[in-house]
Design an enzyme around this catalytic site. Structure first.
Site, short mmCIF file in Angstrom:
data_model
loop_
_atom_site.label_atom_id
_atom_site.label_comp_id
_atom_site.label_asym_id
_atom_site.label_seq_id
_atom_site.Cartn_x
_atom_site.Cartn_y
_atom_site.Cartn_z
CD GLU A 32 7.44 1.27 3.44
OE1 GLU A 32 7.43 0.77 3.62
OE2 GLU A 32 7.02 2.31 2.82
CG HIS B 173 8.41 -0.93 -0.05
ND1 HIS B 173 7.77 0.33 0.66
CD2 HIS B 173 8.32 -0.84 -1.52
CE1 HIS B 173 7.14 1.33 0.10
NE2 HIS B 173 7.27 1.09 -1.44
#
Lengths: 298, 405
Positions: free
Chosen positions: A214, A256
């Site tokens: 990510e 996140h």
């Protein structure tokens, strides 16, 4: 063989009487994992699905052999739970809890380092070694085999959901899992991917590793350097999600808490470039993992 | 992360015993003029917005007369700084600067320890300082258990060649600032410039501070005074985003539902998983689709929460399709997702035969989910297709439904 957890794991669950922890304990036992004891202050003497509960880690250690602590306590109590496990000489601590204060994380990671202990998490959905039939955390839920079957591919992902989906892609490609690790979505975690690559390199039962990446952090850049330096020699396949975030203003978190591009660092395109330069196999589309894995392992 | 406006961060720094310029907040021209009279000297006027680099954005001004102060404040109040409209202005006494230094305390995510960065030059961005004066910058990692010992604060400035009374003063100031950083669970405490005044005092002239929102429960005194969630948007929240925050907070312990509005777009993006949503958004864009928002739900939200989020997503003007997808779930009950989504469609009188909807939801309680979606006439997939294939199918359906797609 596997990494982090195997048949020799002797698991203690801290906060075992909580709603989620109790459900996870059931699934973990059903899967065949050796859950030896649990701790909840004030609930000593009771049991959760047949697992004896103690008031303190010390008491549990006096009655059982334990080498793995699984932390399921609320954020405000995580620091104390981790330190209690470390001070009782448990060398592997897994933390499921999300939203743990950063200052607490820094402190217990510092202590863990001093004590030579390994930490996975916080904010991890779990770790699973299907060949050993051992798991910690909610990973796989009550239908483990759907995504996680025994095999020789390691999986690393911050995202818990994508740990499952990536492992399922490995299954679709015709392979299985040695160990899948959700490393946790927070900016500060105990075991970044390079630490796990070291373990996967040493594990003869792991023949390849797939990572789901990510935006944010330097995890992928560090992996690229590690591979270039010869630290990891098995096929390594990566997919980097979140390309769209590069077109938005910097300093914004998507997903996140750790997924943030700032000061020009952490861009998916840069990660892809660095990984490719290091000779790693980068999937342009997530589905390409299947063909890349088949090519690498044929 | 939660940013503090400068009046609050200066207040905390001042309480710790570190000098700051006299300051107050003005909400209009009259208050600014009044403050100028009270301060009895030149003033600095700064837009009170939770973003950095205000000087470069023209949001810092100076005034030598009361009238000028009023005019400058009026001008600032009409400005929007990096998407934040200015509603208040910080009025400060202008201090006599002999030297400008730099000091910041932050968390080094690689080393996983607090780090103090000090420099004997200041007043410009740290990036610029690093380029221009690399030999005058010192980074010092702090033991998180012991904290910063006084002698260590001294070593920092001594290492940069500071001597005499200045060394003693900077040692004290640095120790106090570290205590503020530690006490309030800060992510960042940046003093730039840290000023040595003409009269030989040390003063924190500009303070930027952000605290860890996960630790706010320990700091009731900051409650309601910090800018929550400043890292999840690049502008103030829109009305719809505020509504979605309320939906999320209505049941704080049952899963999360986050929503970010995009400029334009026409596919309602009702997706989940911290990593899954990132993948799915990319996949839609790569397939030629245009998502109207970003979203992320997970952690087993209730049907009510899913319903609220779906309704919000569909209510954005211009949305003419709905994509509901996730990775295979570990613990999220997809039957609850099905209940929430279908209820929103029903209540908004959306006919999934005419309005393109594609669902890919596999995981816990999938059989029930399949039935619920089938009954509602929604195109549903479990794990017979991948996430990427589902995104392609969504765009294909948009193309089939709308001739202009």
């Amino acid at each position: 063989m596997a990494i982090l957890i195997d048949r020799n794991s002797k698991i203690l669950i801290q906060g075992i009487t909580g709603r989620e922890a109790s459900m996870v304990t059931k699934h973990t036992l059903d899967y065949g994992s050796p859950v030896i004891a649990g701790v909840t202050p004030g609930k000593g003497g009771t049991d959760v699905h047949g697992v004896p509960v103690y008031d303190t880690v010390k008491e549990a250690m006096n009655n059982h052999e334990i080498n793995t602590a699984v932390v399921y306590v609320p954020p405000a109590f995580v620091y104390d739970a981790v330190v209690e496990a470390l001070d009782n000489n448990i060398k592997f601590v897994f933390i499921a809890t999300e939203n743990v204060p950063q200052k607490d994380v820094i402190k217990f990671l510092y202590l863990a380092k001093q004590k030579g202990a390994r930490v996975v998490g916080p904010n991890s959905v779990g770790i699973i070694s299907p060949g050993e039939r051992v798991k910690v955390g909610a990973i796989g839920g009550d239908n483990v085999e759907r995504c996680f079957i025994s095999g020789h591919v390691g999986v690393i992902s911050r995202s818990g959901g994508m740990t499952a989906e990536t492992s399922w892609m490995v299954k679709r490609a015709g392979y299985g899992i040695s160990t899948s690790v959700s490393i946790g979505g927070d900016p500060l975690i105990g075991s970044p991917p390079v630490d796990l690559l070291k373990l996967f390199e040493a594990d003869p039962d792991t023949h390849a590793v797939v990572t789901f990446s990510e935006p944010g952090t330097t995890f992928e850049e560090d992996m690229a350097d590690f591979v270039k330096a010869g630290g990891f020699t098995k096929p390594l396949i990566s997919f980097v999600a979140g390309q769209f975030t590069e077109n938005l203003p910097e300093g914004t978190v998507f997903g996140h808490a750790g997924a943030i591009i700032s000061g020009g660092a952490g861009k998916p395109s840069q990660k892809v470039k660095r990984l490719k330069e290091a000779g790693m196999l980068v999937a342009d589309e997530f589905d390409d993992i299947i063909t890349l894995l088949q090519k690498a392992l044929s | 992360m939660a940013r503090l406006l400068e009046n609050l961060s200066k207040e905390l720094v001042k309480e710790s015993g570190v000098s700051v310029p006299r300051f107050a907040v003005a909400k209009n021209k009259e208050e600014a003029e009044q403050l100028f009279t009270e301060f009895d000297g030149e003033v600095v006027l700064k837009a009170l917005v939770p973003v950095g680099k205000r000087g470069k954005a023209g949001a810092v001004k100076f005034a030598a007369t009361a009238q000028e102060a009023g005019e400058q404040v009026s001008e600032l109040l009409g400005m929007t700084v990096r998407n934040y409209p200015v509603e208040e202005v910080l009025v400060e006494e202008k201090i006599d600067i002999a030297r400008e230094l730099y000091l910041s305390i932050t968390i080094d995510k690689v080393v996983k320890q607090p780090v103090i960065i000090a420099c004997t030059e200041g007043g410009i961005d740290i990036e610029e300082i690093n380029q221009k004066y690399p030999e005058k910058v010192l980074a010092y990692h702090v033991d998180p258990i012991r904290g910063l010992e006084s002698y260590q604060a001294k070593e920092i400035w001594s290492g940069l060649g500071v001597k005499g009374k200045e060394l003693q003063m900077l040692t004290g100031v640095t120790s106090r600032l570290y205590k503020v950083f530690d006490k309030f669970d800060a992510y960042l405490l940046e003093i730039n410039p840290l000023v040595i005044t003409e009269s030989g005092n040390v003063m924190a002239a500009a303070v930027v501070m952000a605290v860890d929102d996960s630790a706010l429960y320990r700091h009731p005194s900051l409650s309601g005074r910090v800018q929550m969630g400043t890292e999840r948007a690049w502008r103030p929240l829109t009305e719809l985003e505020k509504q979605m925050v309320a939906v999320n907070e209505s049941e704080p312990y049952r899963g999360t539902a986050r929503y970010t509005e995009m400029d334009g777009g026409d596919i309602g993006f009702m997706c989940g998983g911290g990593g899954g949503s990132l993948l799915l958004f990319d996949a839609l864009v790569n397939a030629g689709g245009s998502p109207a928002n970003y979203s992320e739900f997970g952690g087993n939200p209730s049907a009510e929460k899913v319903y609220g989020l779906t309704k919000g997503i569909l209510s954005k003007p211009g949305v003419r399709g709905l994509f509901v997808a996730q990775n295979i779930t570990n613990n999220t009950q997809v039957d609850l997702v099905a209940l929430g989504v279908t209820r929103a469609l029903r209540e908004m009188n959306i006919d999934p035969q005419k309005f393109p909807v594609v669902v890919r939801e596999a995981g816990v309680n999938e059989t029930e989910a399949r039935e619920i979606f089938a009954k509602a006439g929604v195109e549903y997939y479990g794990d017979e297709i991948t996430m990427t294939q589902a995104a392609r199918r969504m765009v294909e359906k948009m193309k089939k439904t709308y001739a202009d797609y």
